[in-house]
Design an enzyme around this catalytic site. Structure first.
Site, short mmCIF file in Angstrom:
data_model
loop_
_atom_site.label_atom_id
_atom_site.label_comp_id
_atom_site.label_asym_id
_atom_site.label_seq_id
_atom_site.Cartn_x
_atom_site.Cartn_y
_atom_site.Cartn_z
CG ASP A 4 -8.16 45.75 47.60
OD1 ASP A 4 -8.76 45.65 46.97
OD2 ASP A 4 -8.99 46.09 49.04
CG ASP A 9 -8.80 48.55 52.31
OD1 ASP A 9 -8.68 49.45 51.40
OD2 ASP A 9 -9.06 49.19 53.20
CD GLU A 17 -11.81 43.60 43.77
OE1 GLU A 17 -11.44 43.11 45.11
OE2 GLU A 17 -12.41 44.76 43.95
#
Lengths: 168, 168
Positions: B7, B140, B67
């Site tokens: 992420d 996260d 992502e």
């Protein structure tokens, strides 16, 4: 002393290496690094990264000047410009090189004498300052030269506007 | 086989390494890479890059799932996320690793069963799927685990929604 100027981008990444001595500033490398828009983004980033490493290996610039990424209308372009700039900054900083970002207005102000200068004026000033036969092409290479010249100006406290005044 | 989920972020970059075998998927590394917001951005990018290299050296993941960076309201944040993602993708691609981007909706859909799932539902599913005592913290890290699980789901044609149905 060498200064590398970078106009970051993934499809075209402009670069300019200036050799700066007490009496002379000259471009010793000037051009554009390209990656194929048809390739996957991670592969293109890896290719750009390899090209940047090669430039840094060849010239070991004391400083890397790079255009600050600002918000652009085209979000996809802004993202790939940010990704490209991240790679350049990380590689240079890992080598202990100074990395300095300049905004487009700072570049225009330093090179052409005022922040509202248009692209053509900046390119003409690059031609004058580097004593080239014509403005560098493509425009990304000229932009990279302008960014490198901005760093030289900031470092030396130079006023290129005065130079422009003298040459016109 | 190892899969690294990322992420991306500069202040906090979530990561999760999954060990995937025929019968079991487990998290073998899960956490957050941090850089100091007070440091210059190029230095922070170089630090993040060193941490990512260390993770890739340690686990040699077959694939890196990350992502996809989308437009965010905070442009400055979006830029630093894009810069961080660029570094991860370039490093993984230079090593010949597969790099796959997933959108937030793809992650929600794969992990929680529908694209409109909220963050808590995704985190609870991460906990269930990885048999953890609690949802991973900080968020996260959980997001990185969800991204890695999404890649496993896409690769294996799994339907985690069915798993969720069975576990509730």
């Amino acid at each position: 002393m060498f200064v590398l100027g970078v106009d970051p981008g993934l499809t075209r990444c402009g670069y300019c290496v200036l050799r700066v001595s007490r009496h002379k500033t000259e471009a010793v490398a000037l051009g554009v690094l390209r990656t194929d828009p048809a390739s996957p983004v991670p592969v293109r980033l890896a290719e750009l990264w390899a090209d940047i490493r090669q430039l840094l290996n060849e010239f070991s610039p004391q400083a890397v000047a790079i255009e600050r990424v600002l918000f652009q209308t085209n979000v996809r372009t802004a993202m790939s410009v940010a990704q490209a700039s991240g790679i350049v900054m990380a590689e240079a900083a890992s080598r202990g090189m100074a990395v300095v970002e300049y905004s487009p207005n700072q570049v225009k102000d330093a090179v052409a004498g005022y922040g509202g200068a248009d692209k053509e004026q900046v390119q003409q000033m690059v031609q004058v300052l580097l004593k080239l036969d014509a403005p560098p092409r493509p425009a990304d290479a000229a932009d990279a030269a302008a960014i490198a010249l901005t760093h030289v100006a900031f470092t030396a406290g130079l006023q290129f506007a005065a130079v422009r005044g003298a040459s016109t």
